[in-house]
Motif scaffolding. Structure first.
Motif, PDB file in Angstrom:
ATOM      1  N   ASP A 170       0.837  -1.199   0.000  1.00  0.00           N
ATOM      2  CA  ASP A 170       0.000   0.000   0.000  1.00  0.00           C
ATOM      3  C   ASP A 170       0.874   1.252   0.000  1.00  0.00           C
ATOM      4  O   ASP A 170       1.881   1.326   0.721  1.00  0.00           O
ATOM      5  CB  ASP A 170      -0.911   0.008   1.228  1.00  0.00           C
ATOM      6  CG  ASP A 170      -2.042  -1.008   1.134  1.00  0.00           C
ATOM      7  OD1 ASP A 170      -2.095  -1.761   0.142  1.00  0.00           O
ATOM      8  OD2 ASP A 170      -2.868  -1.056   2.071  1.00  0.00           O
ATOM      9  N   THR A 171       0.487   2.228  -0.796  1.00  0.00           N
ATOM     10  CA  THR A 171       1.135   3.542  -0.986  1.00  0.00           C
ATOM     11  C   THR A 171       2.411   3.469  -1.817  1.00  0.00           C
ATOM     12  O   THR A 171       3.083   4.486  -1.995  1.00  0.00           O
ATOM     13  CB  THR A 171       1.466   4.272   0.344  1.00  0.00           C
ATOM     14  OG1 THR A 171       2.601   3.664   0.986  1.00  0.00           O
ATOM     15  CG2 THR A 171       0.268   4.278   1.286  1.00  0.00           C
ATOM     16  N   PHE A 172       2.758   2.314  -2.377  1.00  0.00           N
ATOM     17  CA  PHE A 172       4.007   2.168  -3.134  1.00  0.00           C
ATOM     18  C   PHE A 172       3.880   2.606  -4.596  1.00  0.00           C
ATOM     19  O   PHE A 172       4.795   2.372  -5.385  1.00  0.00           O
ATOM     20  CB  PHE A 172       4.500   0.718  -3.080  1.00  0.00           C
ATOM     21  CG  PHE A 172       5.397   0.419  -1.902  1.00  0.00           C
ATOM     22  CD1 PHE A 172       5.357   1.167  -0.746  1.00  0.00           C
ATOM     23  CD2 PHE A 172       6.299  -0.642  -1.959  1.00  0.00           C
ATOM     24  CE1 PHE A 172       6.188   0.880   0.332  1.00  0.00           C
ATOM     25  CE2 PHE A 172       7.144  -0.943  -0.891  1.00  0.00           C
ATOM     26  CZ  PHE A 172       7.090  -0.172   0.252  1.00  0.00           C
ATOM     27  N   GLY A 173       2.770   3.301  -4.954  1.00  0.00           N
ATOM     28  CA  GLY A 173       2.614   3.743  -6.332  1.00  0.00           C
ATOM     29  C   GLY A 173       2.114   5.172  -6.480  1.00  0.00           C
ATOM     30  O   GLY A 173       1.093   5.405  -7.146  1.00  0.00           O
ATOM     31  N   PRO A 174       2.808   6.164  -5.914  1.00  0.00           N
ATOM     32  CA  PRO A 174       2.404   7.553  -6.170  1.00  0.00           C
ATOM     33  C   PRO A 174       2.421   7.854  -7.677  1.00  0.00           C
ATOM     34  O   PRO A 174       3.411   7.571  -8.356  1.00  0.00           O
ATOM     35  CB  PRO A 174       3.464   8.372  -5.429  1.00  0.00           C
ATOM     36  CG  PRO A 174       3.985   7.453  -4.360  1.00  0.00           C
ATOM     37  CD  PRO A 174       3.960   6.093  -4.993  1.00  0.00           C
ATOM     38  N   THR A 175       1.329   8.425  -8.174  1.00  0.00           N
ATOM     39  CA  THR A 175       1.151   8.611  -9.615  1.00  0.00           C
ATOM     40  C   THR A 175       0.581   9.997  -9.889  1.00  0.00           C
ATOM     41  O   THR A 175      -0.416  10.388  -9.318  1.00  0.00           O
ATOM     42  CB  THR A 175       0.191   7.526 -10.166  1.00  0.00           C
ATOM     43  OG1 THR A 175       0.718   6.234  -9.853  1.00  0.00           O
ATOM     44  CG2 THR A 175       0.038   7.639 -11.671  1.00  0.00           C
ATOM     45  N   GLY A 176       1.223  10.736 -10.776  1.00  0.00           N
ATOM     46  CA  GLY A 176       0.776  12.085 -11.090  1.00  0.00           C
ATOM     47  C   GLY A 176       1.926  13.077 -10.926  1.00  0.00           C
ATOM     48  O   GLY A 176       3.080  12.671 -10.894  1.00  0.00           O
ATOM     49  N   PRO A 177       1.657  14.366 -10.879  1.00  0.00           N
ATOM     50  CA  PRO A 177       0.407  15.009 -10.504  1.00  0.00           C
ATOM     51  C   PRO A 177      -0.679  15.039 -11.591  1.00  0.00           C
ATOM     52  O   PRO A 177      -1.857  15.099 -11.276  1.00  0.00           O
ATOM     53  CB  PRO A 177       0.845  16.434 -10.151  1.00  0.00           C
ATOM     54  CG  PRO A 177       2.054  16.662 -11.005  1.00  0.00           C
ATOM     55  CD  PRO A 177       2.758  15.343 -11.063  1.00  0.00           C
ATOM     56  N   TRP A 178      -0.244  15.038 -12.845  1.00  0.00           N
ATOM     57  CA  TRP A 178      -1.236  15.066 -13.918  1.00  0.00           C
ATOM     58  C   TRP A 178      -0.839  14.117 -15.022  1.00  0.00           C
ATOM     59  O   TRP A 178       0.308  13.690 -15.141  1.00  0.00           O
ATOM     60  CB  TRP A 178      -1.424  16.471 -14.497  1.00  0.00           C
ATOM     61  CG  TRP A 178      -0.291  17.412 -14.287  1.00  0.00           C
ATOM     62  CD1 TRP A 178       0.903  17.470 -14.956  1.00  0.00           C
ATOM     63  CD2 TRP A 178      -0.225  18.447 -13.295  1.00  0.00           C
ATOM     64  NE1 TRP A 178       1.698  18.474 -14.460  1.00  0.00           N
ATOM     65  CE2 TRP A 178       1.031  19.094 -13.436  1.00  0.00           C
ATOM     66  CE3 TRP A 178      -1.116  18.896 -12.305  1.00  0.00           C
ATOM     67  CZ2 TRP A 178       1.418  20.163 -12.624  1.00  0.00           C
ATOM     68  CZ3 TRP A 178      -0.722  19.947 -11.501  1.00  0.00           C
ATOM     69  CH2 TRP A 178       0.528  20.565 -11.670  1.00  0.00           C
TER      70      TRP A 178
END
Length: 284
Positions: A180-188
């Motif tokens: 869990d939380t191991f895939g920050p994606t973005g900001p856009w």
């Protein structure tokens, strides 16, 4: 276009970044930045919308306005390992004769500035800045020459990894990649028409202000066109699928001695033209 999703976790609304860097609400036009909205004809219709006529969202993105992951309802989160020769070398591994493919579970996906959890029992949580490729037009057995026409856009991904879970605990890499939380994606999601060459982007990552990664997508072993074609031999690619294309050198595993994340640290990372992310680490 720079498409995004804003609001509280689980309650994100679709939006677009206007020319002044403000968020405009797209919820009167589309239900989410997801699925069929990412098809070429849908994106073409969106480009025809007068963005300045859309409601202005209060707050500054990534300051007092939270952004969620830039793509919703992701079906597959496919990752490529050892795709930069210098990263393979620092990891003590050979450049693979074919792409190394593994998965991040979609439950790992979080917003670009959400906290990253150090898993319980973790001793080797690591960072990896990567170019994310978001599929628009799906398909199977895609020709390499046509591959980029299947891309809706590009984004920043932090492929957070627990190296002991990944490498020392037997089995596949997946158990160290999909926490869990191991895939920050973005900001856009920056639509493909704004990225003339995905193999000419600078990418970087810092921990507590120290620059660890400083690379370019030009040094990928297997480029974006090849990866899309290659993956489509083994699975159908579908609108909203994310391909995370590998990381340049400078990960914690490759430091001498290795350096790993602990609670209370800050990661700051970005890709030229695609924006940046900032995450604080917390104990799970």
């Amino acid at each position: 276009m720079k498409l995004l999703r804003y609001g509280l976790p689980g309650q994100e609304k679709p939006g677009v970044l206007d020319a002044q860097g403000r968020v405009r609400d797209l919820s009167g036009v589309i239900t989410d930045v997801a699925g069929a909205v990412l098809l070429p004809e849908s994106l073409a219709r969106l480009r025809g919308v007068n963005m300045e006529s859309l409601p202005l969202v209060a707050g500054t993105p990534q300051k007092d306005l939270r952004l969620g992951a830039c793509v919703g309802k992701v079906g597959k989160f496919i990752c490529i390992g050892l795709n930069y020769s210098d990263h393979a070398a620092e990891s003590g591994m050979q450049v693979p004769p074919e792409p190394v493919v593994f998965n991040k579970w979609t439950s790992a996906i979080v917003g670009p500035d959400d906290a990253v959890e150090i898993p319980r029992g973790s001793v080797k949580t690591d960072w990896e800045v990567e170019l994310g490729v978001v599929i628009g037009q799906g398909g199977r057995y895609i020709e390499e020459a046509d591959a980029l026409s299947h891309v809706a856009g590009y984004c920043v991904v932090n492929d957070v990894s627990e190296r002991e879970f990944q490498l020392d605990r037997s089995g596949t890499w997946d158990k160290g990649k999909g926490c869990d939380t191991f895939g920050p994606t973005g900001p856009w999601l920056v639509t493909a028409d704004e990225v003339p060459d995905p193999q000419a982007l600078k990418l970087w990552l810092e921990v507590d202000g120290k620059r660890y990664q400083d690379g370019s997508t030009s040094t990928m072993v297997y480029g974006v066109k090849f990866l899309i074609s290659y993956l489509s031999r083994f699975m159908s690619l579908q609108p909203g699928d994310i391909i995370s294309t590998g990381t340049p050198p400078g990960v914690g595993l490759g430091q001498k001695p290795p350096v790993y994340l602990r609670a209370g640290q800050t990661m700051h990372l970005g890709i030229e033209g695609l924006g940046h992310q900032t995450q604080t680490t917390v104990q799970a």
